[in-house]
Design an enzyme around this catalytic site. Sequence first.
Site, PDB file in Angstrom:
ATOM      1  N   THR A   1      62.806  34.004   7.417  1.00 19.72           N
ATOM      2  CA  THR A   1      64.154  33.980   7.998  1.00 19.72           C
ATOM      3  C   THR A   1      64.862  35.206   7.449  1.00 19.72           C
ATOM      4  O   THR A   1      64.388  35.788   6.482  1.00 19.72           O
ATOM      5  CB  THR A   1      64.912  32.691   7.530  1.00 19.72           C
ATOM      6  OG1 THR A   1      64.424  31.565   8.224  1.00 19.72           O
ATOM      7  CG2 THR A   1      66.409  32.754   7.757  1.00 19.72           C
TER       8      THR A   1
ATOM      9  N   ARG B   1      61.781  22.561  18.592  1.00 21.48           N
ATOM     10  CA  ARG B   1      62.210  22.225  17.227  1.00 21.48           C
ATOM     11  C   ARG B   1      63.388  23.117  16.801  1.00 21.48           C
ATOM     12  O   ARG B   1      63.369  24.329  16.992  1.00 21.48           O
ATOM     13  CB  ARG B   1      61.031  22.398  16.273  1.00 21.48           C
ATOM     14  CG  ARG B   1      61.379  22.159  14.803  1.00 21.48           C
ATOM     15  CD  ARG B   1      61.679  23.459  14.090  1.00 21.48           C
ATOM     16  NE  ARG B   1      61.836  23.271  12.654  1.00 21.48           N
ATOM     17  CZ  ARG B   1      62.255  24.221  11.832  1.00 21.48           C
ATOM     18  NH1 ARG B   1      62.531  25.425  12.298  1.00 21.48           N
ATOM     19  NH2 ARG B   1      62.395  23.985  10.563  1.00 21.48           N
TER      20      ARG B   1
ATOM     21  N   ASP C   1      67.207  24.567  10.271  1.00 19.34           N
ATOM     22  CA  ASP C   1      68.473  24.480   9.525  1.00 19.34           C
ATOM     23  C   ASP C   1      69.381  25.677   9.755  1.00 19.34           C
ATOM     24  O   ASP C   1      70.591  25.588   9.550  1.00 19.34           O
ATOM     25  CB  ASP C   1      68.159  24.410   8.032  1.00 19.34           C
ATOM     26  CG  ASP C   1      67.382  25.657   7.573  1.00 19.34           C
ATOM     27  OD1 ASP C   1      66.373  26.005   8.234  1.00 19.34           O
ATOM     28  OD2 ASP C   1      67.786  26.284   6.585  1.00 19.34           O
TER      29      ASP C   1
ATOM     30  N   THR D   1      66.602  29.961   3.302  1.00 20.18           N
ATOM     31  CA  THR D   1      65.292  30.187   3.918  1.00 20.18           C
ATOM     32  C   THR D   1      64.318  29.184   3.321  1.00 20.18           C
ATOM     33  O   THR D   1      64.361  28.911   2.127  1.00 20.18           O
ATOM     34  CB  THR D   1      64.782  31.616   3.692  1.00 20.18           C
ATOM     35  OG1 THR D   1      63.391  31.660   4.071  1.00 20.18           O
ATOM     36  CG2 THR D   1      64.896  32.075   2.254  1.00 20.18           C
TER      37      THR D   1
ATOM     38  N   GLY E   1      63.156  24.124   6.933  1.00 20.94           N
ATOM     39  CA  GLY E   1      64.506  23.771   7.370  1.00 20.94           C
ATOM     40  C   GLY E   1      64.818  22.293   7.359  1.00 20.94           C
ATOM     41  O   GLY E   1      65.972  21.900   7.152  1.00 20.94           O
TER      42      GLY E   1
HETATM   43  N1  ASP Z   1      64.550  27.892   7.518  1.00 22.84           N
HETATM   44  C1  ASP Z   1      63.813  28.307   8.647  1.00 22.84           C
HETATM   45  C2  ASP Z   1      63.606  27.151   9.560  1.00 22.84           C
HETATM   46  O1  ASP Z   1      63.243  26.094   9.087  1.00 22.84           O
HETATM   47  C3  ASP Z   1      62.490  28.905   8.353  1.00 22.84           C
HETATM   48  C4  ASP Z   1      62.348  29.640   7.063  1.00 22.84           C
HETATM   49  O2  ASP Z   1      63.293  30.176   6.516  1.00 22.84           O
HETATM   50  O3  ASP Z   1      61.260  29.732   6.566  1.00 22.84           O
HETATM   51  O4  ASP Z   1      63.737  27.317  10.736  1.00 22.84           O
END
Ligand code: ASP
Length: 322
Positions: A176, A204, A207, A227, A230
Site C-alpha cells: 500500500t 473485496r 481498510d 499498511t 486490512g
Molecule cells: N491494507 C491493504 C489492504 O488490506 C493492503 C496492504 O497494505 O498490504 O487492502
Amino acid sequence: MTKMALAIHGGCGVMAKLDLSQAEWEAARVDLGRALKAGWDVLTAGGSAVDAVQASVVVMEDSPHFNAGYGAALNTDGQHELDAAIMDGRTLAAGGVTLVRRIRNPIKAARKIMEESDAILLGGDAADAFARSAGLEMVEPDHFTTERRVRALASMKAHVAAGTAAKASEAEKHGTVGAVALDQEGHLAAATSTGGYNNKPVGRIGDTPIIGAGTYARDGVCAVSGTGKGEYFMRYAVGHEVASRVKYLGETVEQAASQVILADLKPYGVGAGLVAVGADGSVAAPYNTDGMFRGWVTPEGKFFVATHGEVFEPSEQHAMDL
Ligand code: ASP
C-alpha cells in the site's frame, strides 16, 4: 509557525533483501525520495497538509515499485480493484474510493469526493464515473498492470493450489502507499492508496478507504496511514485506535502506534505497519514484517528513506535529480 512534519510508506509487503537487485532497491528508494520531496515542497511553500499528503501519494501511485495505482496488485480474477482515502484533520472531512478500475490516481478522486460530494466513500463503476465527470485522468485498467504483479499472482495461485498460501512471503501478499503530514498552521492530514492484496477475492474492500481503519487524521491528536492485512486494521479500527490512545491515554505517537502494531495485532501473525505523525511533529513508523518502504523528513528538512533496518539519506546525486 508550527514545526512541519511528513512521513510516507510504500507498504509493509517488502521482500527479503536478496529478492531484488541493488539497482531495484535503489530505484524504489529514489521514488520514496521523490514522494517525500513532492510533499515537503508543498509544506515548505506554506501549503496544506492535505495537499502535501496527496502530492506524496500521487508520486507513489505513479511508481511501479509500490502496490497502488501503476503497479497495483491483482485480484483472483487478474483484475485491479483499487482503494484510496484522504482525511483532513482540521475539519475531519474525508473522502474515499473503493473498487475503482480506471482512475489513474485514485487519491485524486478521494480528494474530489471529500471536497465535492455529500458522500465520503464511493465505489466501483459509480466512483469511476464520478472521477471522469470531475475531469480526472482516466486510463484503461491494464495501465496499472506490471510484469511483477502478474508473476506474483501466478506464484500466489501456485501456493493456494499447493496448500501453502500461509507461507507465501509478505511481498507476495500485499502493500500500500500512504502519507501523513503536519503543516505550518498545525493541521494534520493522512492519505492512503492501495491495490489491496495479491489474489484478493473479487469485490473485496480493504481498510485503506475505511476512515478510522487504514486512514485517519485529527488535528491536535495525530494522522495515521496503515499498511498490512486490512481485515485486522478494520477490526481494530487501527487509525482511530492509535489516535484514541494518544488522545485519551496521553501516549506519544510512537507508544500508541507500537502498541497497536507490535502488540495488539501480534497474536494474529499478520503483516502490519503504519506511519503516524503527531500534533507536535513527532513521527512513528512501526512495522512487524521484514521491512517497510518508508521515509520521513526531519524538521530541519533532512530526508531519510528505508526499506529494511538500514536508513539512507537520498544520495547527493539523487537529491539533485529530485
Ligand atoms: N491494507 C491493504 C489492504 O488490506 C493492503 C496492504 O497494505 O498490504 O487492502
